[in-house]
Scaffold this motif. Sequence first.
Motif, PDB file in Angstrom:
ATOM      1  N   ALA A 143       0.831  -1.195   0.000  1.00 25.46           N
ATOM      2  CA  ALA A 143       0.000   0.000   0.000  1.00 25.46           C
ATOM      3  C   ALA A 143       0.870   1.251   0.000  1.00 25.46           C
ATOM      4  O   ALA A 143       2.087   1.176   0.174  1.00 25.46           O
ATOM      5  N   ASN A 164       2.520   4.631   1.371  1.00 23.47           N
ATOM      6  CA  ASN A 164       2.952   5.198   2.649  1.00 23.47           C
ATOM      7  C   ASN A 164       3.519   4.196   3.646  1.00 23.47           C
ATOM      8  O   ASN A 164       3.668   4.511   4.818  1.00 23.47           O
ATOM      9  N   GLY A 208       6.445   2.730   3.271  1.00 23.41           N
ATOM     10  CA  GLY A 208       7.896   2.881   3.330  1.00 23.41           C
ATOM     11  C   GLY A 208       8.642   2.140   2.231  1.00 23.41           C
ATOM     12  O   GLY A 208       9.829   1.846   2.373  1.00 23.41           O
ATOM     13  N   LYS A 209       7.970   1.875   1.120  1.00 21.14           N
ATOM     14  CA  LYS A 209       8.630   1.172   0.011  1.00 21.14           C
ATOM     15  C   LYS A 209       9.798   1.989  -0.532  1.00 21.14           C
ATOM     16  O   LYS A 209      10.879   1.457  -0.765  1.00 21.14           O
ATOM     17  N   SER A 210       9.535   3.282  -0.721  1.00 19.63           N
ATOM     18  CA  SER A 210      10.599   4.144  -1.250  1.00 19.63           C
ATOM     19  C   SER A 210      11.723   4.303  -0.237  1.00 19.63           C
ATOM     20  O   SER A 210      12.901   4.282  -0.602  1.00 19.63           O
ATOM     21  N   ALA A 211      11.341   4.424   1.031  1.00 21.69           N
ATOM     22  CA  ALA A 211      12.348   4.546   2.087  1.00 21.69           C
ATOM     23  C   ALA A 211      13.264   3.323   2.081  1.00 21.69           C
ATOM     24  O   ALA A 211      14.484   3.435   2.202  1.00 21.69           O
ATOM     25  N   GLU A 253      11.443  12.404   2.405  1.00 22.39           N
ATOM     26  CA  GLU A 253      10.436  12.514   1.354  1.00 22.39           C
ATOM     27  C   GLU A 253      11.130  12.609  -0.003  1.00 22.39           C
ATOM     28  O   GLU A 253      12.113  13.303  -0.152  1.00 22.39           O
ATOM     29  N   ASN A 312       7.219  -2.969   8.070  1.00 23.52           N
ATOM     30  CA  ASN A 312       8.113  -1.824   8.249  1.00 23.52           C
ATOM     31  C   ASN A 312       7.622  -0.911   9.383  1.00 23.52           C
ATOM     32  O   ASN A 312       6.542  -1.084   9.908  1.00 23.52           O
TER      33      ASN A 312
END
Length: 179
Positions: A15, A17, A19-22, A35, A123
């Motif tokens: 989903a 938010n 934290g995939k990008s993090a 961000e 996460n």
Amino acid sequence: GAQQKVEANILLLGAENVGKSALTVRFLTRRFIGEYGEIESIYNHNDKIDGRDISFNIWDSLYPQNCETTESITEKHLQWADGLILVYSICDRSSFEVVRQQVHRIKQAKKTSGVSPIIIVGNKRDLQHQRTVSSEEGRLLALSADCGFFEISAAEAYHGVLLVFHELFDLIREARALK
Ligand code: GDP
């Protein structure tokens, strides 16, 4: 002698938010950046595991807003991926349900052709006081779907992130040996 470089295509799902990008940025740079806007692209990262050069291609597939849970996972994604990382946030129960649905959808879609290894990641472990998904629930889902499982904090530590990718690579290697 010169060893051949091994490629591994990793698809990140989950989903928004969670934290995939993090997680991706942490793996790529060993740094945590708060961000970074909306990205859906493939990142390349070279790593060495057991003395072998690995070239990771990471597809950080941004979960489209207002899009019904699992339809965004296309056959194209699944064909491309050698391994999948399904991420939820331990303080967002709905994101856990998204992962549950995605696991089932992936297993369904790949029933005949075989499923690439999957690691489920809970996460934001640093946000204990906001936890709404227990470790046991996460572990149980992973167990029932034959997936790996880790709880990590992409914000706080590099080590857990590294473990996820290395464990997934081990599973990919095992899967390839069976082919
Ligand atoms: P994505 O939409 O799944 O790619 O999620 P992002 O990587 O953009 O992260 C969403 C938000 O959660 C951002 O504000 C991040 O700074 C934050 N975040 C990501 N990982 C963690 C974590 O492990 N702990 C905490 N506390 N925040 C995190």
